[in-house]
Design an enzyme around this catalytic site. Structure first.
Site, PDB file in Angstrom:
ATOM      1  N   LYS B  92       9.983  -1.871  -3.110  1.00 31.79           N
ATOM      2  CA  LYS B  92       9.367  -0.603  -2.721  1.00 31.79           C
ATOM      3  C   LYS B  92      10.362   0.549  -2.660  1.00 31.79           C
ATOM      4  O   LYS B  92      10.022   1.699  -2.924  1.00 31.79           O
ATOM      5  CB  LYS B  92       8.675  -0.751  -1.361  1.00 31.79           C
ATOM      6  CG  LYS B  92       7.469  -1.677  -1.373  1.00 31.79           C
ATOM      7  CD  LYS B  92       6.314  -1.077  -2.161  1.00 31.79           C
ATOM      8  CE  LYS B  92       5.040  -1.892  -2.032  1.00 31.79           C
ATOM      9  NZ  LYS B  92       3.979  -1.393  -2.937  1.00 31.79           N
ATOM     10  N   GLU B 114       1.357   5.524   3.379  1.00 32.90           N
ATOM     11  CA  GLU B 114       0.573   4.410   3.889  1.00 32.90           C
ATOM     12  C   GLU B 114       1.421   3.156   3.755  1.00 32.90           C
ATOM     13  O   GLU B 114       2.353   3.115   2.949  1.00 32.90           O
ATOM     14  CB  GLU B 114      -0.713   4.243   3.068  1.00 32.90           C
ATOM     15  CG  GLU B 114      -0.568   3.395   1.795  1.00 32.90           C
ATOM     16  CD  GLU B 114       0.281   4.010   0.698  1.00 32.90           C
ATOM     17  OE1 GLU B 114       0.547   5.227   0.764  1.00 32.90           O
ATOM     18  OE2 GLU B 114       0.709   3.283  -0.223  1.00 32.90           O
ATOM     19  N   SER B 381       9.500 -10.058  -5.442  1.00 31.64           N
ATOM     20  CA  SER B 381       9.420  -8.640  -5.096  1.00 31.64           C
ATOM     21  C   SER B 381       9.899  -8.314  -3.685  1.00 31.64           C
ATOM     22  O   SER B 381      10.290  -7.191  -3.410  1.00 31.64           O
ATOM     23  CB  SER B 381       7.983  -8.142  -5.279  1.00 31.64           C
ATOM     24  OG  SER B 381       7.093  -8.934  -4.525  1.00 31.64           O
TER      25      SER B 381
END
Lengths: 268, 415
Positions: B92, B114, B381
């Site tokens: 991210k 968010e 991830s």
């Protein structure tokens, strides 16, 4: 000329302003919605925005969110919605437009939804998250069915965008009084009058102002600038209260009568 | 086909994507696109981003040969792309850093985002702290409970975490609330959208900041194996880590790609977040794609043990490549993900995020069916530290079930 166009033509002729209440269909119940619309007409409503509920109303404040949730809990779907409209039509010719979000309408199919809306006696639609540039199909369908397709303009809308919005829209232009979600507010943003005057000057369509209109002073300010006002959350809040329906109607009357009054004066 | 031609100037990936936003946001989306396109061509911006990716994020992330997992599966050679080793613990940060830099160039003072699993919230809070910007993160109450460590991290990083109590109190509702904030505070605020979703230009911006994953993977694989990988596997919530891994390989036909959605309790139960298994064409949060919804177009409640995959819409670029047959999509259930979580922990000493565990689960199914000369890359991830509470609760659940059946549950971490 559909009922919305006819209503604004009549108002212009008589130098009055449009009073446009918003309620959510099916709240507090289907029969009650029909009665509320008829009462709103008696109180001076010129056009009704009839909310069609969506599970994720991302431009709405808490009151309208709660009303949408309530309507969905009560099972308001397309059948129930159009049945309410048809019942209103048996007793009234007030212009009614669908106020919703894109997905429920898209899922049912623009074409099918527009035909059903027309058949039930509706006059237009406004989909909050459907900007003008994505709406070419819907514009053609609404034109064919003689439904007004109403778009929003906001304080952030640039002159270039306003031109696009005015080209794609019919019926009237809905100007949002502030950047933000639906809900009541104490006063207008600072540059409100100047912005609204500029929009009015550029618009070939009647202009109504909504979002946060909740006092007679608000209504008077807006009537001095444009062609009408929308009252939403303040009214929807009354329909969410748990009380006997006769009391609710009395509350609605107490709220709406003073708000509608300025629109019935003669304006230049 | 040139993947670079998508999205078109309307933000479309074939019939998917687009820009379905309330009017208040439309000028801001146009402004964002204009700034982004200019910054893309600006070598100084590229140099700035590269520097921070190297020194703040710690890129490049390793491409790790998972030797024991490979041996256990007895098939394809398995590599893990270690996005879990990035600063803040997931892919991210690649996007958060990029978007916060854009926001700075646009003169914005306030950042909102968010978050579902909390990884995007932590990444955005970190980038905002680094560049001295106010940061507000919206997170569903349910997710705050199941990803509590990430909530604490966001607080430590100086962000305000706003609990979202509406709807299912998960990612979808957090996005609604972030949009409500953005329409209200549009002037000074940039919304750092966390996945390859939302109205144009977000799906493109997020992909562009994440495609470094696949670019590094190609370079690293050529160094190690002197050839391209045969299979790429990644989990798909909104789809940012997956498109980041896949994008660079879309025009290389020998490379097969598999996206893994959240199967929840199983796609037949209806309690899942597998949009490609149960979704239909719809529009949610600005993008047209496959949406889990009722026949009336109301958004369905989703279920996944992983907060980051628990969402009703899927990135529009994925929808296009799915329909074109270029990328295959499958799903892994909660149970399979938990099993994979345990197996990777014990086999490789790597605790994966529950989201990434879905990709690991698919690799555990697929690798044994392939010959040993095949190369398979799993995009790992994120790391699983945030998931301890969820996994421990699930272990207790499994222990109880196992005790009542008088058998040990296979594959679970030992208590």
């Amino acid at each position: 000329m559909n009922r919305i166009d006819a209503a604004f033509a009549r108002l212009k002729e008589s130098r009055k302003k449009a009073f446009v209440p918003y309620i959510v269909a099916g709240v507090p119940g289907s029969d009650e919605t029909v009665e509320i619309v008829l009462e709103l007409e008696r109180l001076g409503a010129d056009v009704i925005e009839l909310g069609y509920p969506f599970s994720d109303p991302m431009a709405d404040g808490v009151v309208n969110q709660a009303a949408a949730n309530r309507a969905l809990e009560l099972g308001v779907d397309a059948d129930a919605y159009f049945a309410m409209v048809a019942k209103i039509r048996e007793r009234s010719q007030i212009p009614i437009l669908v106020f919703s979000y894109l997905n429920p309408i898209f899922k049912l199919g623009f074409d099918a939804f527009a035909r059903r809306a027309k058949a039930a006696g509706m006059d237009g639609m406004l989909l909050v998250d459907m900007p003008v540039e994505e709406s070419l199909d819907l514009q053609a369908i609404c034109k064919r069915e003689d439904l007004s397709l109403i778009f929003l303009a906001a304080p952030t809308t640039t002159p270039e965008r306003l031109e696009k919005v005015l080209q794609g829209g019919t019926g009237f232009l809905y100007y949002i009084s502030r950047t933000g979600i639906t809900g009541e507010q104490a006063s207008f943003q600072q540059d409100f009058a100047a912005k609204v005057a500029a929009i009015k000057k550029a618009s070939k369509l009647p202009v109504v102002v909504g979002f946060g209109i909740s006092t007679p002073d608000h209504v008077r300010t807006v009537c001095g600038l444009v062609d009408g006002v929308v009252v939403g959350s303040a009214l929807v809040r009354r329909t969410l209260e748990k009380k006997p329906f006769a009391d609710m109607l009395a509350d609605i009357k107490a709220l709406v009568a003073p708000l509608a009054a300025p629109t019935k004066e003669t304006w230049n | 086909m040139d993947p670079g031609q998508f999205p078109d100037k309307w933000g479309r990936f074939g019939q998917f994507g687009g820009k379905y936003a309330p009017e208040v946001l439309m000028p801001a989306l146009e402004e964002l696109e204009t700034h982004y396109l200019a910054l893309r061509e600006n070598p100084a911006f590229a140099a700035e981003l590269d520097l921070h990716l190297k020194e703040f994020v710690g890129r490049p992330s390793p491409l790790y040969f998972a030797e024991r997992m490979t041996k256990k599966c007895g098939g394809a050679k398995i590599y893990l792309k270690r996005e879990d080793l990035n600063h803040t613990g997931a892919h991210k940060i690649n996007n958060s850093l990029g978007q916060v830099l854009i926001a700075r160039h646009m003169g914005k003072k306030r950042i909102i985002a968010e978050t579902g699993a909390g990884q995007h919230g932590v990444a955005t809070a970190s980038a905002a702290a680094k560049f001295d910007m106010e940061c507000v993160i919206y997170m569903g109450r349910v997710d705050m409970e199941r990803q509590a460590p990430n909530v604490q991290r966001m607080h430590l990083l100086g962000a305000t975490v706003v609990p979202v109590e509406s709807g299912s109190r998960t990612l979808k509702d957090a996005i609604n609330e972030a949009i409500r904030d953005w329409v209200t505070n549009i002037g000074e605020t940039h919304y750092v959208f966390g996945s390859a979703l939302g109205p144009h230009p977000y799906p493109r911006i997020v992909r562009d900041f994440q495609k470094i994953i696949g670019e590094e993977t190609e370079r690293q694989m050529l160094e190690k194996e002197k050839r391209l990988p045969d299979y790429l596997v990644a989990c798909v919530g909104g789809g940012s880590n997956a498109i980041g891994m896949f994008y660079n390989f879309l025009d290389k036909p020998s490379v097969k790609m598999i996206g893994v959605e959240a199967g929840g309790h199983g796609v037949l139960t209806g309690l899942h977040a597998a949009r490609f298994a149960g979704g239909t064409l719809g529009v949610l949060h600005g993008a047209k794609s496959y949406v889990l919804q009722t026949k009336d177009g109301q958004i369905a409640e989703t279920h996944s043990i992983s907060a980051g995959l628990d969402y009703a819409n899927v990135g529009p670029e994925h929808a296009m490549y799915r329909d074109l047959g270029r990328i295959q999509y499958t799903s892994a259930t909660d149970e399979e993900a938990l099993d994979a979580f345990g197996q990777l922990s014990r086999l490789e000493g790597i605790i994966p995020a529950l989201e990434s565990s879905h990709a690991v689960a698919e690799a555990l199914r697929l690798a044994p069916t392939l010959s040993p000369d095949k190369l398979l890359v799993v995009n790992l991830s994120g790391r699983g530290d945030k998931d301890m509470a969820t996994v421990i609760a699930a272990m207790e659940e499994v222990k109880k079930t196992a005790a009542s059946k008088g058998a040990a549950a296979p594959g679970m971490p030992r208590p």
